[in-house]
Design a protein around this motif. Structure first.
Motif, PDB file in Angstrom:
ATOM      1  N   CYS A  66       0.844  -1.192   0.000  1.00  0.00           N
ATOM      2  CA  CYS A  66       0.000   0.000   0.000  1.00  0.00           C
ATOM      3  C   CYS A  66       0.880   1.243   0.000  1.00  0.00           C
ATOM      4  N   SER A  68       1.086   5.617  -0.351  1.00  0.00           N
ATOM      5  CA  SER A  68       0.328   6.852  -0.159  1.00  0.00           C
ATOM      6  C   SER A  68       1.043   7.993  -0.863  1.00  0.00           C
ATOM      7  N   LYS A  70       0.758  12.273  -0.850  1.00  0.00           N
ATOM      8  CA  LYS A  70       0.134  13.472  -0.299  1.00  0.00           C
ATOM      9  C   LYS A  70      -0.250  14.420  -1.428  1.00  0.00           C
ATOM     10  N   SER A  83      -4.429  12.286   1.431  1.00  0.00           N
ATOM     11  CA  SER A  83      -3.571  11.199   0.959  1.00  0.00           C
ATOM     12  C   SER A  83      -4.334  10.336  -0.028  1.00  0.00           C
ATOM     13  N   LEU A  85      -4.388   6.757  -1.758  1.00  0.00           N
ATOM     14  CA  LEU A  85      -3.872   5.425  -1.488  1.00  0.00           C
ATOM     15  C   LEU A  85      -3.891   4.588  -2.762  1.00  0.00           C
ATOM     16  N   ARG A  87      -2.659   0.685  -4.256  1.00  0.00           N
ATOM     17  CA  ARG A  87      -2.248  -0.654  -3.857  1.00  0.00           C
ATOM     18  C   ARG A  87      -1.652  -1.397  -5.043  1.00  0.00           C
ATOM     19  N   TYR A 103      -6.527   1.710  -7.454  1.00  0.00           N
ATOM     20  CA  TYR A 103      -6.879   2.929  -6.729  1.00  0.00           C
ATOM     21  C   TYR A 103      -8.201   2.699  -6.015  1.00  0.00           C
ATOM     22  N   CYS A 139       5.545   8.608  -4.045  1.00  0.00           N
ATOM     23  CA  CYS A 139       4.718   7.757  -3.198  1.00  0.00           C
ATOM     24  C   CYS A 139       5.573   7.090  -2.127  1.00  0.00           C
ATOM     25  N   GLU A 142       3.379   2.403   2.838  1.00  0.00           N
ATOM     26  CA  GLU A 142       2.858   2.476   4.200  1.00  0.00           C
ATOM     27  C   GLU A 142       2.925   1.121   4.900  1.00  0.00           C
TER      28      GLU A 142
END
Length: 227
Positions: A66, A68, A70, A83, A85, A87, A103, A139, A142
């Motif tokens: 995953c 993230s 900003k 944020s 996210l 994957r 997404y 990116c 996380e």
């Protein structure tokens, strides 16, 4: 003979498809869990209810990361930054398969009588260098984990039973540790925008799985307030 018309770009085609509501970009979702000792009973129940009962469900063994990113807004403070996210998933049992970039938008719980969670969802097949590409975009990873489980299909609906594993310090898919003593169960359906009636279809199917598993809407924002 060559045409005098301007060629249609891929962006134009995608935009037109989105406006026509023919791309399944909305995910309707219910989630629950079942303890390991009851997983086989639920597995048999799903096998009887879902398609391809004779051949059984598909299996998967995936590694998911995953990321993230900003997104700053003009005049906004760092605390107000949103944020995005993303994957990235790869099939460990089928390394020849394309990697998947997904997404997921913010879950929308909507009205109390709305049967499911609703969120935007876009899947893209990609190459293994997608991780490097996302890193260059800024990116940040996380978390990551490995999933093993079963995939059942019932018409357009999809049911997954996933065992989630934590990766060891070596970050190798071979050194795994189960995170819980249960399976995550997800019932979902992808549909174009505006087809909210499918949420009732999901709810009806979820009722057929009770009391083996209770699938319900998860309040993510409420969970985040406790974290």
């Amino acid at each position: 003979m060559a045409s005098n018309q301007n060629p249609i770009s891929a962006i134009d085609m995608l935009t037109s498809a989105l406006r026509s509501n023919i791309i399944p970009n909305q995910e309707y979702l219910l989630q629950g869990s079942v303890i390991d000792s009851s997983a086989e009973v639920l597995h048999n129940r799903l096998r009887g209810l879902c398609d391809a009962a004779e051949t059984g469900p598909e299996t998967f063994h995936d590694h998911e990361m995953c990321f993230s990113l900003k997104a700053s807004s003009p005049g906004g403070t760092p605390q107000q930054q949103q944020s995005f996210l993303l994957r990235v998933r790869r099939a460990l049992d089928h390394p020849e398969y394309p990697w998947q970039l997904r997404y997921l938008g913010q879950p929308e719980l909507g009205e109390k009588n709305q049967p499911t969670v609703l969120r935007s969802c876009i899947d893209i097949a990609c190459t293994p260098n997608v991780v490097e590409f996302l890193s260059e975009l800024g990116c940040r990873i996380e978390f990551e984990y490995v999933l093993k489980g079963y995939l059942f299909r019932k018409g357009r609906m999809k049911v997954t039973m996933s065992k989630i594993f934590r990766m060891g310090q070596a970050k190798s898919p071979d050194s795994l540790e189960a995170m819980t003593g249960s399976y995550l169960v997800e019932l979902s359906l992808l549909a174009p925008s505006g087809q909210d009636a499918v949420a009732d279809e999901i709810k009806v199917f979820a009722e057929q799985l009770r009391p083996l598993v209770h699938l319900e809407k998860i309040g993510y924002r409420r969970l985040q307030s406790y974290s």
